[in-house]
Design an enzyme around this catalytic site. Structure first.
Site, mmCIF file in Angstrom:
data_model
loop_
_atom_site.group_PDB
_atom_site.id
_atom_site.type_symbol
_atom_site.label_atom_id
_atom_site.label_comp_id
_atom_site.label_asym_id
_atom_site.label_seq_id
_atom_site.Cartn_x
_atom_site.Cartn_y
_atom_site.Cartn_z
ATOM 1 N N ASP A 1 -2.577 6.509 -5.523
ATOM 2 C CA ASP A 1 -2.756 5.592 -4.406
ATOM 3 C C ASP A 1 -3.013 4.181 -4.919
ATOM 4 O OD1 ASP A 1 -3.154 4.754 -1.724
ATOM 5 O OD2 ASP A 1 -5.319 4.961 -1.958
ATOM 6 N N ASP B 1 0.815 -1.199 0.000
ATOM 7 C CA ASP B 1 0.000 0.000 0.000
ATOM 8 C C ASP B 1 0.854 1.256 0.000
ATOM 9 O OD1 ASP B 1 -2.041 1.826 0.313
ATOM 10 O OD2 ASP B 1 -2.417 1.352 2.419
#
Length: 483
Positions: free
Chosen positions: A361, A160
């Site tokens: 992201d 992530d």
């Protein structure tokens, strides 16, 4: 005055001229139609409708292991993932995926508000996180397998770019541990594990990485909470991390989670790839110079890669400058300047994109745009897709189509433009979010306000090689990155 006599020769020549004129007109019309058709094909994707449906067979990409210092990336709910085979009962529905995505976006907006100083992180501490079992963490789409400890134990972790700290579940589960595929890491079985002391500078650095002030038990205690109220609490420690046989790092700082709640899809924890000094890119910067890249697979039934260091990025990589969305934020800021649909640049004022800024992201599924930009994108897309019947909107996605009567569809290409006039075409696989063939939706959504931060999500990143040169302050894109 006598009648004019037209000779047969003149009449033949006149008729021939008329024929030539008509042919030229027809030819010009055909040429114009051919040019228009060529332009349409040049600026559209032809998509086989059956390819929109998920496959139950894993089809590995060809480029995934051609790079050293590389890890295989799989979608955790796809057939290439062992987690998928073990955790089939907990695969989220499309509605749940979108709900989790919305929770993540709200969490990002809140985190940025806190980092800008509008909220006090000291009001929360690592021992007082709510003991509430949340839904699946929004960031849990793509996983890699790494080794931890001596001897090393393989662990499958979510990666992530919107998180900084790396953590895994650890024995003993003093609070609780959710079910994971791999055996839970036992630090007592590793010869290289050690805890971080309470009052050290290293312990205090947790606040910037997690947004939560660390606490002291017998050693430094970390805590991290996600937008859906999932969380991990445990001892902050150092251990040997093995990425590949030639990429081994001693004294890697990570969270050894002993109280973990939330459905993380049977993954053992999470790898933080953000910009904070505790993230994996920062901790390995001496070797990799702050450079990593990934390619997210075209579908859940394919594979991609996560690579570290300068792995010889293709000459086709186009770089843009990373921006800072907040002085205390670890997110990767980007400057979006425009969007095109079917080769048509949308009329969107530059101020629309700069009002809130944007980040890239890996954990957000659906790209979020300022409402003004989204309205222009949706309107032009509908205009160029007018030949196809629309379907009812979902709660988040409102530009949807019913393709049940088609074997293939022509879809306008979409490109994003970034600072420096860099154009990044979105792959065909990155345009739609598919619930079913009767509800195929444009995979973009509007923020509440133009001043909310935009997010370039992982659906639009599919098949792109995305290169993070953190030390150089650059972000690069190349098409066809996985194959």
């Amino acid at each position: 005055m006598g009648a004019t006599i037209i000779s047969p020769t003149f009449l033949s020549a006149y008729l021939l001229l008329l024929c030539l004129v008509c042919c030229l007109k027809e030819g010009y019309g055909l040429e114009r139609r051919a040019t228009a058709e060529s332009h349409h094909l040049e600026h559209s994707h032809t998509i086989q409708v059956t390819s929109l449906l998920p496959s139950s067979i894993c089809s590995p990409a060809t480029k995934e292991l051609n790079k050293k210092s590389s890890l295989r990336v799989v979608h955790k709910h796809g057939p290439c993932s062992q987690l998928h085979r073990q955790d089939k009962a907990n695969i989220p529905t499309d509605a749940e995926i979108l709900r989790q995505d919305e929770a993540r976006v709200k969490s990002i907006h809140l985190k940025l508000a806190r980092s800008s100083g509008s909220s006090n992180v000291d009001q929360i501490d690592a021992t007082n996180l709510p003991a509430k079992d949340g839904s699946v963490v929004g960031s849990g789409n793509y996983v890699v397998t790494v080794g931890l400890g001596t001897p090393k134990k393989d662990l499958t972790l979510i990666f992530d770019t919107g998180s900084d700290i790396t953590w895994t579940q650890c024995q003993p589960c003093a609070g609780s541990c959710y079910q994971q595929l791999d055996p839970v890491f036992d630090p007592s079985q590793s010869s290289t594990y050690s805890n971080i002391s309470c009052n050290s500078t290293t312990c205090n650095s947790l606040t910037s990485a997690t947004g939560i002030k660390p606490r002291c038990s017998s050693a430094c205690v970390y805590g991290i909470q996600y937008g859906d109220m999932s969380f991990s609490i445990g001892l902050f420690a150092k251990e040997t991390l093995t990425l590949t046989s030639s990429d081994v790092f001693k004294d890697f700082l990570f969270g050894c989670g002993q109280n973990n709640q939330g459905l993380f899809g049977a993954a053992a924890g999470l790898i933080g790839l953000g910009r904070d000094k505790l993230s994996l890119p920062s901790q390995t910067a001496l070797k990799y110079k702050g450079v990593f890249s990934y390619c997210l697979p075209s579908s859940a039934s394919s594979t991609g890669f996560l690579s570290f260091g300068d792995t010889g990025a293709s000459k086709s990589v186009k770089f843009i400058t990373l921006s800072t969305v907040s002085q205390r934020s670890a997110f990767y800021g980007i400057d979006i300047t425009g969007i095109s649909v079917g080769g048509q640049k949308l009329s969107i004022a530059a101020s629309v994109f700069t009002a809130g800024g944007a980040i890239i992201d890996s954990g957000t599924v659906i790209t979020r745009l300022p409402p003004t930009a989204y309205a222009a994108l949706s309107s032009e897309f509908k205009k160029q897709m007018s030949q196809y019947p629309m379907a009812p909107p979902s709660k988040l996605l409102d530009t949807c189509y019913n393709f049940t009567k088609y074997s293939s569809v022509n879809v306008p290409k979409i490109s994003f433009f970034f600072s420096g006039s860099v154009e990044v075409p979105i792959a065909a696989e990155g345009i739609f979010f598919v619930g079913s063939i009767s509800q195929v939706c444009l995979a973009f959504a509007r923020n509440n306000n133009d001043t909310d931060i935009g997010i370039f999500g992982n659906t639009q990143q599919k098949t792109l090689q995305v290169v993070y040169d953190v030390a150089g302050g650059r972000l690069g894109f190349a098409t066809g990155g996985c194959t």
